[in-house]
Design a protein around this motif. Structure first.
Motif, PDB file in Angstrom:
ATOM      1  N   ARG A 146       0.842  -1.202   0.000  1.00 11.70           N
ATOM      2  CA  ARG A 146       0.000   0.000   0.000  1.00 11.70           C
ATOM      3  C   ARG A 146       0.876   1.250   0.000  1.00 11.70           C
ATOM      4  O   ARG A 146       0.588   2.233  -0.686  1.00 11.70           O
ATOM      5  N   ILE A 147       1.940   1.231   0.773  1.00  8.17           N
ATOM      6  CA  ILE A 147       2.864   2.361   0.773  1.00  8.17           C
ATOM      7  C   ILE A 147       3.431   2.568  -0.631  1.00  8.17           C
ATOM      8  O   ILE A 147       3.542   3.697  -1.119  1.00  8.17           O
ATOM      9  N   PHE A 148       3.753   1.466  -1.297  1.00  9.71           N
ATOM     10  CA  PHE A 148       4.291   1.530  -2.661  1.00  9.71           C
ATOM     11  C   PHE A 148       3.273   2.162  -3.606  1.00  9.71           C
ATOM     12  O   PHE A 148       3.619   3.006  -4.439  1.00  9.71           O
ATOM     13  N   HIS A 149       1.985   1.762  -3.469  1.00 12.46           N
ATOM     14  CA  HIS A 149       0.955   2.271  -4.369  1.00 12.46           C
ATOM     15  C   HIS A 149       0.589   3.723  -4.087  1.00 12.46           C
ATOM     16  O   HIS A 149       0.080   4.416  -4.978  1.00 12.46           O
ATOM     17  N   THR A 150       0.808   4.198  -2.889  1.00 13.83           N
ATOM     18  CA  THR A 150       0.460   5.583  -2.552  1.00 13.83           C
ATOM     19  C   THR A 150       1.662   6.520  -2.617  1.00 13.83           C
ATOM     20  O   THR A 150       1.536   7.709  -2.317  1.00 13.83           O
ATOM     21  N   THR A 151       2.815   5.994  -3.024  1.00 13.42           N
ATOM     22  CA  THR A 151       4.003   6.836  -3.145  1.00 13.42           C
ATOM     23  C   THR A 151       3.926   7.813  -4.323  1.00 13.42           C
ATOM     24  O   THR A 151       4.319   8.979  -4.191  1.00 13.42           O
ATOM     25  N   PRO A 152       3.422   7.396  -5.504  1.00 18.49           N
ATOM     26  CA  PRO A 152       3.317   8.359  -6.622  1.00 18.49           C
ATOM     27  C   PRO A 152       2.487   9.577  -6.222  1.00 18.49           C
ATOM     28  O   PRO A 152       1.483   9.457  -5.513  1.00 18.49           O
ATOM     29  N   LYS A 153       2.873  10.756  -6.686  1.00 18.66           N
ATOM     30  CA  LYS A 153       2.179  11.977  -6.300  1.00 18.66           C
ATOM     31  C   LYS A 153       0.851  12.148  -7.038  1.00 18.66           C
ATOM     32  O   LYS A 153      -0.081  12.756  -6.509  1.00 18.66           O
ATOM     33  N   SER A 154       0.767  11.641  -8.260  1.00 22.04           N
ATOM     34  CA  SER A 154      -0.449  11.833  -9.055  1.00 22.04           C
ATOM     35  C   SER A 154      -1.432  10.686  -8.835  1.00 22.04           C
ATOM     36  O   SER A 154      -1.046   9.560  -8.499  1.00 22.04           O
ATOM     37  N   ILE A 155      -2.717  10.975  -9.060  1.00 22.44           N
ATOM     38  CA  ILE A 155      -3.744   9.941  -8.967  1.00 22.44           C
ATOM     39  C   ILE A 155      -3.503   8.873 -10.021  1.00 22.44           C
ATOM     40  O   ILE A 155      -3.616   7.675  -9.747  1.00 22.44           O
ATOM     41  N   ARG A 156      -3.141   9.287 -11.227  1.00 27.79           N
ATOM     42  CA  ARG A 156      -2.866   8.315 -12.288  1.00 27.79           C
ATOM     43  C   ARG A 156      -1.713   7.409 -11.895  1.00 27.79           C
ATOM     44  O   ARG A 156      -1.767   6.187 -12.122  1.00 27.79           O
ATOM     45  N   GLY A 157      -0.696   7.960 -11.333  1.00 25.63           N
ATOM     46  CA  GLY A 157       0.444   7.150 -10.916  1.00 25.63           C
ATOM     47  C   GLY A 157       0.052   6.097  -9.891  1.00 25.63           C
ATOM     48  O   GLY A 157       0.501   4.950  -9.948  1.00 25.63           O
ATOM     49  N   ARG A 158      -0.807   6.483  -8.963  1.00 24.57           N
ATOM     50  CA  ARG A 158      -1.259   5.531  -7.954  1.00 24.57           C
ATOM     51  C   ARG A 158      -2.141   4.447  -8.567  1.00 24.57           C
ATOM     52  O   ARG A 158      -2.038   3.271  -8.222  1.00 24.57           O
ATOM     53  N   LEU A 159      -3.015   4.863  -9.489  1.00 18.20           N
ATOM     54  CA  LEU A 159      -3.862   3.893 -10.166  1.00 18.20           C
ATOM     55  C   LEU A 159      -3.048   2.908 -10.992  1.00 18.20           C
ATOM     56  O   LEU A 159      -3.281   1.695 -10.964  1.00 18.20           O
ATOM     57  N   LEU A 160      -2.090   3.420 -11.735  1.00 17.65           N
ATOM     58  CA  LEU A 160      -1.259   2.548 -12.566  1.00 17.65           C
ATOM     59  C   LEU A 160      -0.488   1.552 -11.702  1.00 17.65           C
ATOM     60  O   LEU A 160      -0.357   0.377 -12.056  1.00 17.65           O
ATOM     61  N   SER A 161       0.016   2.013 -10.570  1.00 14.91           N
ATOM     62  CA  SER A 161       0.757   1.138  -9.675  1.00 14.91           C
ATOM     63  C   SER A 161      -0.146   0.038  -9.125  1.00 14.91           C
ATOM     64  O   SER A 161       0.191  -1.155  -9.167  1.00 14.91           O
ATOM     65  N   TYR A 162      -1.326   0.435  -8.634  1.00 14.89           N
ATOM     66  CA  TYR A 162      -2.238  -0.539  -8.026  1.00 14.89           C
ATOM     67  C   TYR A 162      -2.800  -1.509  -9.065  1.00 14.89           C
ATOM     68  O   TYR A 162      -2.808  -2.727  -8.848  1.00 14.89           O
ATOM     69  N   LEU A 163      -3.277  -0.984 -10.186  1.00 10.84           N
ATOM     70  CA  LEU A 163      -3.886  -1.844 -11.200  1.00 10.84           C
ATOM     71  C   LEU A 163      -2.861  -2.779 -11.844  1.00 10.84           C
ATOM     72  O   LEU A 163      -3.183  -3.925 -12.172  1.00 10.84           O
ATOM     73  N   SER A 164      -1.645  -2.311 -12.017  1.00 10.17           N
ATOM     74  CA  SER A 164      -0.587  -3.176 -12.545  1.00 10.17           C
ATOM     75  C   SER A 164      -0.332  -4.343 -11.604  1.00 10.17           C
ATOM     76  O   SER A 164      -0.161  -5.487 -12.038  1.00 10.17           O
ATOM     77  N   ALA A 165      -0.310  -4.061 -10.302  1.00  8.56           N
ATOM     78  CA  ALA A 165      -0.088  -5.113  -9.309  1.00  8.56           C
ATOM     79  C   ALA A 165      -1.241  -6.110  -9.291  1.00  8.56           C
ATOM     80  O   ALA A 165      -1.038  -7.326  -9.180  1.00  8.56           O
ATOM     81  N   GLN A 166      -2.484  -5.601  -9.410  1.00  9.40           N
ATOM     82  CA  GLN A 166      -3.644  -6.495  -9.438  1.00  9.40           C
ATOM     83  C   GLN A 166      -3.627  -7.374 -10.684  1.00  9.40           C
ATOM     84  O   GLN A 166      -3.972  -8.554 -10.632  1.00  9.40           O
TER      85      GLN A 166
END
Length: 224
Positions: A146-166
């Motif tokens: 979760r820390i990894f997914h919330t590290t990007p500053k932009s909403i898109r960055g967080r979405l890309l991180s989370y969705l890529s992991a899923q």
């Protein structure tokens, strides 16, 4: 009690249904039911038992003094919560534990009894302690993600991180996540409206398609 189901959980891995049945009374096992939105554990209280979700699901939530709300974890059947705080029984909870389903059943186990050998089930305690350590390590990994997914500053960055992991976890570009829009926004620590707007923009750009909590990622948006 479904002892066959319990034998498939991480804590009781390696134990037979018959052995688990004998052990539960020794471990101070108690089963309770909760409705959707009902608080299981309140932030600030000290606990002595960890909970195993039997049915439904449980969310670990955080609220600050300004009313900002975050979902830290989603606990599904077969998984535990509060084992760390139960092990440190004088340490007050920093989070709320909440039922997120219409009906959630939880099996509570007194962790003091689990960690202390006894004449009734001492032959099993080493295995249980080993399994509990494995559970704690897994929880630390989930929080790190979760820390990894919330590290990007932009909403898109967080979405890309989370969705890529899923997608990687499902081994497919087509997958379903365990959150609705509000829960996903809370998990990623972003505003729900801004999250929805960004998802709509990503769909228009051909990066993905989504309906409710189902997603399909597009490898080459230029061809979508």
């Amino acid at each position: 009690m479904d002892y066959q189901f319990l034998s498939q959980t991480m804590l009781f891995s390696g134990e037979s249904p018959e052995e688990i049945k004998e052990m539960l009374s020794c471990l101070g096992a108690v089963t309770r039911s909760y409705g959707k939105g009902e608080i299981i554990y309140h932030a600030g209280e000290c606990v002595h038992s960890m909970g195993l979700v039997l049915s439904g699901n449980v969310q670990i939530e955080s609220d600050d003094v300004w009313g900002n709300h975050s979902v830290l974890d989603d606990i599904t059947p077969g998984f535990f919560f509060a084992e760390t705080y139960a092990s440190l029984s004088k340490e007050p909870l920093m989070v709320n534990v909440v039922s997120a389903a219409a009906k959630t059943e939880v099996l509570f186990l007194n962790i003091g009894r689990l960690l202390t050998t006894c004449t009734n089930s001492c032959t099993h305690h080493n295995r249980l302690i080993h399994n509990l350590f494995f559970i704690s390590a897994r929880k630390n990994l989930l929080l790190s993600r979760r820390i990894f997914h919330t590290t990007p500053k932009s909403i898109r960055g967080r979405l890309l991180s989370y969705l890529s992991a899923q997608s990687a976890a499902a081994n497919s570009l087509d997958f379903t996540i365990p959150f609705n829009r509000q829960q996903l926004a809370d998990y990623l620590n972003v505003d729900r409206s801004a999250l929805s707007a960004e998802l709509s923009k990503m769909q228009r750009e051909g990066l993905l398609t989504t309906e409710r909590n189902h997603f399909t990622l597009c490898e080459d948006p230029l061809e979508s």
